[in-house]
Design a protein around this motif. Structure first.
Motif, PDB file in Angstrom:
ATOM      1  N   SER A 217       0.819  -1.220   0.000  1.00 54.77           N
ATOM      2  CA  SER A 217       0.000   0.000   0.000  1.00 54.77           C
ATOM      3  C   SER A 217       0.849   1.264   0.000  1.00 54.77           C
ATOM      4  CB  SER A 217      -0.962  -0.004   1.188  1.00 54.77           C
ATOM      5  OG  SER A 217      -0.266  -0.222   2.387  1.00 54.77           O
ATOM      6  N   SER A 218       1.928   1.294   0.770  1.00 53.11           N
ATOM      7  CA  SER A 218       2.723   2.525   0.853  1.00 53.11           C
ATOM      8  C   SER A 218       3.550   2.764  -0.407  1.00 53.11           C
ATOM      9  CB  SER A 218       3.631   2.499   2.086  1.00 53.11           C
ATOM     10  OG  SER A 218       4.502   1.393   2.040  1.00 53.11           O
ATOM     11  N   VAL A 219       4.167   1.717  -0.948  1.00 53.35           N
ATOM     12  CA  VAL A 219       4.973   1.871  -2.167  1.00 53.35           C
ATOM     13  C   VAL A 219       4.092   2.260  -3.352  1.00 53.35           C
ATOM     14  CG1 VAL A 219       6.377   0.601  -3.854  1.00 53.35           C
ATOM     15  CG2 VAL A 219       6.846   0.363  -1.424  1.00 53.35           C
TER      16      VAL A 219
ATOM     17  N   SER B 254       8.453  -2.660  -7.843  1.00 51.10           N
ATOM     18  CA  SER B 254       9.143  -2.273  -6.603  1.00 51.10           C
ATOM     19  C   SER B 254       8.567  -2.982  -5.389  1.00 51.10           C
ATOM     20  CB  SER B 254       9.047  -0.757  -6.395  1.00 51.10           C
ATOM     21  OG  SER B 254       9.642  -0.081  -7.457  1.00 51.10           O
ATOM     22  N   SER B 255       7.241  -3.039  -5.289  1.00 47.71           N
ATOM     23  CA  SER B 255       6.660  -3.702  -4.121  1.00 47.71           C
ATOM     24  C   SER B 255       6.929  -5.204  -4.145  1.00 47.71           C
ATOM     25  CB  SER B 255       5.159  -3.408  -4.007  1.00 47.71           C
ATOM     26  OG  SER B 255       4.484  -3.719  -5.187  1.00 47.71           O
ATOM     27  N   SER B 256       6.948  -5.817  -5.329  1.00 45.65           N
ATOM     28  CA  SER B 256       7.256  -7.258  -5.410  1.00 45.65           C
ATOM     29  C   SER B 256       8.688  -7.542  -4.964  1.00 45.65           C
ATOM     30  CB  SER B 256       7.054  -7.767  -6.838  1.00 45.65           C
ATOM     31  OG  SER B 256       5.725  -7.618  -7.244  1.00 45.65           O
ATOM     32  N   VAL B 257       9.624  -6.713  -5.429  1.00 46.29           N
ATOM     33  CA  VAL B 257      11.026  -6.891  -5.037  1.00 46.29           C
ATOM     34  C   VAL B 257      11.194  -6.655  -3.539  1.00 46.29           C
ATOM     35  CG1 VAL B 257      13.347  -5.934  -5.295  1.00 46.29           C
ATOM     36  CG2 VAL B 257      11.966  -6.382  -7.320  1.00 46.29           C
ATOM     37  N   LEU B 258      10.530  -5.636  -3.006  1.00 48.76           N
ATOM     38  CA  LEU B 258      10.624  -5.345  -1.568  1.00 48.76           C
ATOM     39  C   LEU B 258      10.006  -6.458  -0.721  1.00 48.76           C
ATOM     40  CD1 LEU B 258       9.953  -1.514  -1.364  1.00 48.76           C
ATOM     41  CD2 LEU B 258      11.980  -2.705  -0.544  1.00 48.76           C
ATOM     42  N   ILE B 259       8.921  -7.059  -1.215  1.00 48.57           N
ATOM     43  CA  ILE B 259       8.311  -8.171  -0.487  1.00 48.57           C
ATOM     44  C   ILE B 259       9.287  -9.342  -0.398  1.00 48.57           C
ATOM     45  CG2 ILE B 259       6.561  -9.995  -0.717  1.00 48.57           C
ATOM     46  CD1 ILE B 259       4.633  -7.804  -1.674  1.00 48.57           C
ATOM     47  N   LEU B 260       9.901  -9.695  -1.528  1.00 48.43           N
ATOM     48  CA  LEU B 260      10.852 -10.813  -1.520  1.00 48.43           C
ATOM     49  C   LEU B 260      12.083 -10.497  -0.674  1.00 48.43           C
ATOM     50  CD1 LEU B 260      10.614 -11.829  -5.273  1.00 48.43           C
ATOM     51  CD2 LEU B 260       9.745 -13.100  -3.314  1.00 48.43           C
TER      52      LEU B 260
END
Length: 196
Positions: free
Chosen positions: A152-154, A179-185
Motif C-alpha cells: 500500500s505505501s509503495v 518495486s513492491s514485489s522486489v521489496l516483499i521478496l
C-alpha cells in the motif's frame, strides 16, 4: 490457494515419499509450505500485482487530472486523506486473507486426497496434525502485515508522485508493482530469519 494446496500435496507425495518415510510426511510438508511461505509471501506477491497497480493508477490519475491539487487548494491534507485509508484497509484485511488462504490450501490438499487418491485422507490428516507449531501461523500473519504495508505505501508513493500525463500513470503503475514485489521478496528473507 486451493489449486496450489492440491499441487503441493501431489508434488510432496510423488517426489519425497519413500518406503523409508512415514506416510504422513506429505501432509506435514504441505502444511509447513502453506503456512511458512505460500499463504503470506506468494499471495502478497499476487496481491501486489492486483491491488498495487490499482492504487498507483488511481492516485496517478487523480494527480494528472489535478484532483489532488484541488484538495490541496481546499486546505485538505491530500496525502492523509487519500493514502492513509488505503494503508489501513490493506493492513487490516491482509491477516484474514492469509488465514483464508491457508485454509483453502488445506482444502485443496484434501481435494487431492479424496478425488485424486494420491494419498489417503487419514495419512494427510495425520501429517497436518503432526507436531503443529502455532507460532508458524502467527509468523505468517506478521509477515503479511509487513507485506500489506509495503504494497500500500509503495504503490501510493508511486501514484501520488506522478508527473506528466497518462503515459506516466501507466509507468507509475508498473513501477509500483515491480518495486513492491522486489521489496516483499527482500523483506521476506529478513523476516523469516528474524521470526524463526
Amino acid at each position: 490457494s486451493f489449486f496450489i494446496g492440491a499441487v503441493i500435496c501431489i508434488q510432496m507425495k510423488l517426489n519425497i515419499q519413500s518406503p523409508w518415510m512415514p506416510r504422513w510426511v506429505s501432509g506435514y510438508t504441505t502444511r509447513e509450505i502453506l503456512l511458512l511461505e505460500f499463504s503470506s509471501s506468494i499471495m502478497c506477491l499476487i496481491l501486489a500485482g492486483k491491488v498495487g497497480s490499482n492504487i498507483a493508477s488511481e492516485l496517478g490519475t487523480m494527480r494528472v487530472t489535478q484532483q489532488i491539487d484541488a484538495l490541496d487548494i481546499m486546505g485538505v491534507n491530500s496525502a492523509n486523506y487519500l493514502i492513509l485509508p488505503k494503508i489501513l484497509g490493506l493492513v487490516t484485511i491482509m491477516p484474514f486473507l492469509v488465514v483464508f488462504s491457508s485454509c483453502t490450501g488445506i482444502l485443496g490438499a484434501y481435494g487431492t486426497a479424496y478425488i485424486g487418491h494420491i494419498l489417503s485422507p487419514e495419512d494427510l490428516t495425520l501429517g497436518l496434525q503432526h507436531s503443529f507449531n502455532s507460532w508458524f501461523m502467527w509468523m505468517s500473519i506478521i509477515k503479511s502485515l509487513v507485506f500489506a504495508f509495503i504494497i500500500s505505501s509503495v504503490s501510493s508513493y508511486f501514484g501520488y508522485s506522478v508527473e506528466g500525463g497518462s503515459v506516466e500513470v501507466g509507468k507509475a503503475s508498473t513501477d509500483a508493482v515491480v518495486s513492491s514485489s522486489v521489496l516483499i521478496l527482500f523483506s521476506d528473507v529478513f523476516l523469516t530469519q528474524l521470526l524463526s
